[in-house]
Design a protein around this motif. Structure first.
Motif, mmCIF file in Angstrom:
data_model
loop_
_atom_site.group_PDB
_atom_site.id
_atom_site.type_symbol
_atom_site.label_atom_id
_atom_site.label_comp_id
_atom_site.label_asym_id
_atom_site.label_seq_id
_atom_site.Cartn_x
_atom_site.Cartn_y
_atom_site.Cartn_z
ATOM 1 N N VAL A 1 0.855 -1.153 0.019
ATOM 2 C CA VAL A 1 -0.136 0.011 -0.156
ATOM 3 C C VAL A 1 0.689 1.361 -0.020
ATOM 4 O O VAL A 1 0.333 2.428 -0.368
ATOM 5 N N ASP A 2 2.234 1.238 0.131
ATOM 6 C CA ASP A 2 2.971 2.192 0.288
ATOM 7 C C ASP A 2 4.340 1.826 0.073
ATOM 8 O O ASP A 2 4.643 0.634 0.802
ATOM 9 N N LEU A 3 5.429 2.887 -0.313
ATOM 10 C CA LEU A 3 6.583 2.521 -0.413
ATOM 11 C C LEU A 3 7.519 3.740 -0.288
ATOM 12 O O LEU A 3 6.934 4.897 -0.711
ATOM 13 N N ALA A 4 8.594 3.878 0.301
ATOM 14 C CA ALA A 4 9.550 5.024 0.445
ATOM 15 C C ALA A 4 10.957 4.586 0.397
ATOM 16 O O ALA A 4 11.297 3.568 0.831
ATOM 17 N N ALA A 5 11.718 5.665 -0.329
ATOM 18 C CA ALA A 5 13.240 5.739 -0.073
ATOM 19 C C ALA A 5 13.697 6.681 0.760
ATOM 20 O O ALA A 5 13.981 7.849 0.048
ATOM 21 N N PRO A 6 13.832 6.577 1.845
ATOM 22 C CA PRO A 6 14.228 7.710 2.881
ATOM 23 C C PRO A 6 15.615 8.656 2.570
ATOM 24 O O PRO A 6 15.610 9.610 2.778
ATOM 25 N N LEU A 7 16.576 7.905 1.881
ATOM 26 C CA LEU A 7 17.640 8.507 1.511
ATOM 27 C C LEU A 7 17.905 8.882 0.082
ATOM 28 O O LEU A 7 18.977 9.400 -0.287
ATOM 29 N N ALA A 8 16.760 8.777 -0.705
ATOM 30 C CA ALA A 8 16.741 9.135 -1.996
ATOM 31 C C ALA A 8 16.864 10.653 -2.077
ATOM 32 O O ALA A 8 16.643 11.511 -1.361
ATOM 33 N N PRO A 9 17.669 11.344 -3.205
ATOM 34 C CA PRO A 9 18.194 10.486 -4.319
ATOM 35 C C PRO A 9 19.525 10.059 -4.126
ATOM 36 O O PRO A 9 20.300 9.524 -4.966
ATOM 37 N N ALA A 10 20.190 10.403 -2.987
ATOM 38 C CA ALA A 10 21.491 9.996 -2.646
ATOM 39 C C ALA A 10 21.708 8.295 -2.851
ATOM 40 O O ALA A 10 22.549 7.804 -3.209
ATOM 41 N N ILE A 11 20.945 7.617 -2.247
ATOM 42 C CA ILE A 11 20.873 6.100 -2.209
ATOM 43 C C ILE A 11 19.486 5.817 -2.520
ATOM 44 O O ILE A 11 18.448 6.073 -1.658
ATOM 45 N N VAL A 12 19.329 4.793 -3.601
ATOM 46 C CA VAL A 12 18.029 4.287 -4.061
ATOM 47 C C VAL A 12 18.422 2.680 -4.453
ATOM 48 O O VAL A 12 19.372 2.736 -5.001
ATOM 49 N N THR A 13 18.000 1.854 -3.940
ATOM 50 C CA THR A 13 18.201 0.538 -4.066
ATOM 51 C C THR A 13 17.814 0.217 -5.555
ATOM 52 O O THR A 13 16.640 0.501 -5.786
ATOM 53 N N PRO A 14 18.461 -0.792 -6.188
ATOM 54 C CA PRO A 14 18.085 -1.271 -7.374
ATOM 55 C C PRO A 14 16.555 -1.737 -7.539
ATOM 56 O O PRO A 14 16.077 -2.601 -6.488
ATOM 57 N N GLY A 15 15.947 -1.285 -8.541
ATOM 58 C CA GLY A 15 14.593 -1.719 -8.578
ATOM 59 C C GLY A 15 13.665 -1.249 -7.953
ATOM 60 O O GLY A 15 12.178 -1.652 -7.969
ATOM 61 N N PHE A 16 13.935 -0.221 -6.900
ATOM 62 C CA PHE A 16 12.898 0.557 -6.099
ATOM 63 C C PHE A 16 11.642 1.152 -6.853
ATOM 64 O O PHE A 16 10.580 0.907 -6.713
ATOM 65 N N ASP A 17 12.078 1.719 -8.046
ATOM 66 C CA ASP A 17 11.083 2.501 -8.868
ATOM 67 C C ASP A 17 10.172 1.460 -9.626
ATOM 68 O O ASP A 17 9.089 1.835 -9.713
ATOM 69 N N SER A 18 10.967 0.564 -9.960
ATOM 70 C CA SER A 18 9.907 -0.548 -10.552
ATOM 71 C C SER A 18 9.032 -1.271 -9.895
ATOM 72 O O SER A 18 8.127 -1.780 -10.175
ATOM 73 N N ASN A 19 9.418 -1.187 -8.399
ATOM 74 C CA ASN A 19 8.382 -2.012 -7.628
ATOM 75 C C ASN A 19 7.176 -1.339 -7.357
ATOM 76 O O ASN A 19 6.132 -1.735 -6.786
ATOM 77 N N ARG A 20 7.026 -0.154 -7.746
ATOM 78 C CA ARG A 20 5.665 0.605 -7.686
ATOM 79 C C ARG A 20 4.591 0.050 -8.477
ATOM 80 O O ARG A 20 3.314 0.175 -8.219
ATOM 81 N N GLN A 21 4.949 -0.769 -9.425
ATOM 82 C CA GLN A 21 4.023 -1.657 -10.233
ATOM 83 C C GLN A 21 3.151 -2.489 -9.309
ATOM 84 O O GLN A 21 2.179 -2.944 -9.561
ATOM 85 N N TYR A 22 3.732 -2.772 -8.068
ATOM 86 C CA TYR A 22 3.111 -3.683 -7.138
ATOM 87 C C TYR A 22 2.206 -3.019 -6.029
ATOM 88 O O TYR A 22 1.427 -3.925 -5.300
ATOM 89 N N LEU A 23 2.081 -1.814 -6.430
ATOM 90 C CA LEU A 23 1.279 -1.009 -5.309
ATOM 91 C C LEU A 23 -0.287 -1.486 -5.698
ATOM 92 O O LEU A 23 -1.007 -1.419 -6.730
ATOM 93 N N ASN A 24 -1.008 -1.836 -4.676
ATOM 94 C CA ASN A 24 -2.478 -2.143 -4.687
ATOM 95 C C ASN A 24 -2.868 -3.368 -5.377
ATOM 96 O O ASN A 24 -3.801 -3.393 -5.600
ATOM 97 N N GLN A 25 -1.738 -4.171 -5.420
ATOM 98 C CA GLN A 25 -1.841 -5.575 -5.923
ATOM 99 C C GLN A 25 -2.066 -6.740 -5.066
ATOM 100 O O GLN A 25 -1.013 -6.917 -4.423
ATOM 101 N N ALA A 26 -3.246 -7.123 -4.775
ATOM 102 C CA ALA A 26 -3.256 -8.418 -3.740
ATOM 103 C C ALA A 26 -2.537 -9.560 -4.039
ATOM 104 O O ALA A 26 -3.187 -10.061 -5.156
ATOM 105 N N ILE A 27 -1.728 -10.004 -3.130
ATOM 106 C CA ILE A 27 -1.264 -11.326 -3.517
ATOM 107 C C ILE A 27 -1.998 -12.285 -2.411
ATOM 108 O O ILE A 27 -1.693 -12.065 -1.190
ATOM 109 N N ALA A 28 -2.826 -13.403 -2.957
ATOM 110 C CA ALA A 28 -3.253 -14.398 -1.996
ATOM 111 C C ALA A 28 -2.450 -15.607 -1.909
ATOM 112 O O ALA A 28 -2.212 -16.178 -3.200
#
Length: 264
Positions: A70-97
């Motif tokens: 339901v939410d994601l954050a990169a507290p140290l951006a833009p200095a440090i962003v983990t690989p794939g963080f931006d692409s992980n936004r595609q999982y927002l609001n996607q229910a996995i059962a």
């Protein structure tokens, strides 16, 4: 190839440990931690993990668990962003059962002092997660047929490995934890674990925190809901480790729902 985000999620949701060695957090610390999301500046207060985490009795049984980012954050951006963080936004609001279950353990205390006591009939058997069952079903829900098996070390419930096609392996080891029980219908836990993804040209290593607040609902469906945050910390091997320190570099917040499955 499965994304590191999906592999991370496999290990973050249902890693487990034992009631006699779990540390109880000071009242309100975990509740306050979740309330301050995403302003997390350090790791939670924990103690070294030993044995298996015990859940309240109301977890017992088999459930359909739905997990939604339901939410994601990169507290140290833009200095440090983990690989794939931006692409992980595609999982927002996607229910996995997937199905999960919690069972009554037959294990006895391993403490030397407690082992001398006549515990039978005096101590209730603890409720624990079925780690192999839960881990495999969650992995399949995210990664499909690329998942071959999920194994728990028979000598340590804190060590779990996920085997994938192509000789790849995700190993996760719980290193520390704490629990908090504000009232009979709420249960909070936090765990820190090391994880490494092997079988790729550059093995990926980091430290992960999962802090979860479970709430039992008395007469509604779902019967249990939860607020869960997964925090990613850089490993000492990372070139930016000293810049980040104990601050998380990525945060993922989930809503969990548990609906009891009908007996057949």
């Amino acid at each position: 190839m499965p994304s590191l985000f999906a592999l991370l999620r496999v290990c973050c949701c249902l890693l487990v440990c034992w009631f006699l060695s779990s540390v109880t957090a000071e009242a309100g610390l975990l509740t306050d931690r979740l309330a301050t999301f995403p302003a997390w500046h350090d790791k939670p207060i924990t103690q070294p993990a030993e044995g298996d985490l015990t859940y309240p009795d109301w977890f017992t049984g088999t459930w359909t668990m739905t997990s939604t980012l339901v939410d994601l954050a990169a507290p140290l951006a833009p200095a440090i962003v983990t690989p794939g963080f931006d692409s992980n936004r595609q999982y927002l609001n996607q229910a996995i059962a997937c199905p999960v279950r919690f069972v009554v353990s037959n294990a006895l205390p391993t403490s030397r002092m407690l082992a001398l006591l006549p515990l039978k009939g005096l101590v209730k058997s603890p409720v624990i997660a079925d780690r192999a069952f839960n881990g495999f079903n969650l992995a399949k829900a995210y990664l499909g047929d690329s998942v071959l098996a999920v194994n728990v070390d028979p000598h340590s419930p804190n060590r779990q490995s996920t085997l994938l096609q192509g000789g790849r392996q995700l190993i996760s080891v719980v290193t520390a934890r704490a629990v908090e029980t504000p009232d009979p219908d709420r249960f909070l836990t936090t765990e820190l674990f090391q994880q490494v993804f092997r079988g790729v040209p550059n093995p990926y290593l980091n430290q992960v925190e999962t802090t979860t607040a479970y709430h039992r609902l008395t007469s509604e469906q779902p019967a249990i809901v939860a607020d869960q945050v997964t925090a990613i910390y850089l490993s000492p091997q990372d070139p930016q480790y000293f810049k980040a320190g104990d601050r998380p570099v990525a945060l993922y917040r989930y809503r969990l729902k548990f609906v009891r499955k009908a007996k057949v």
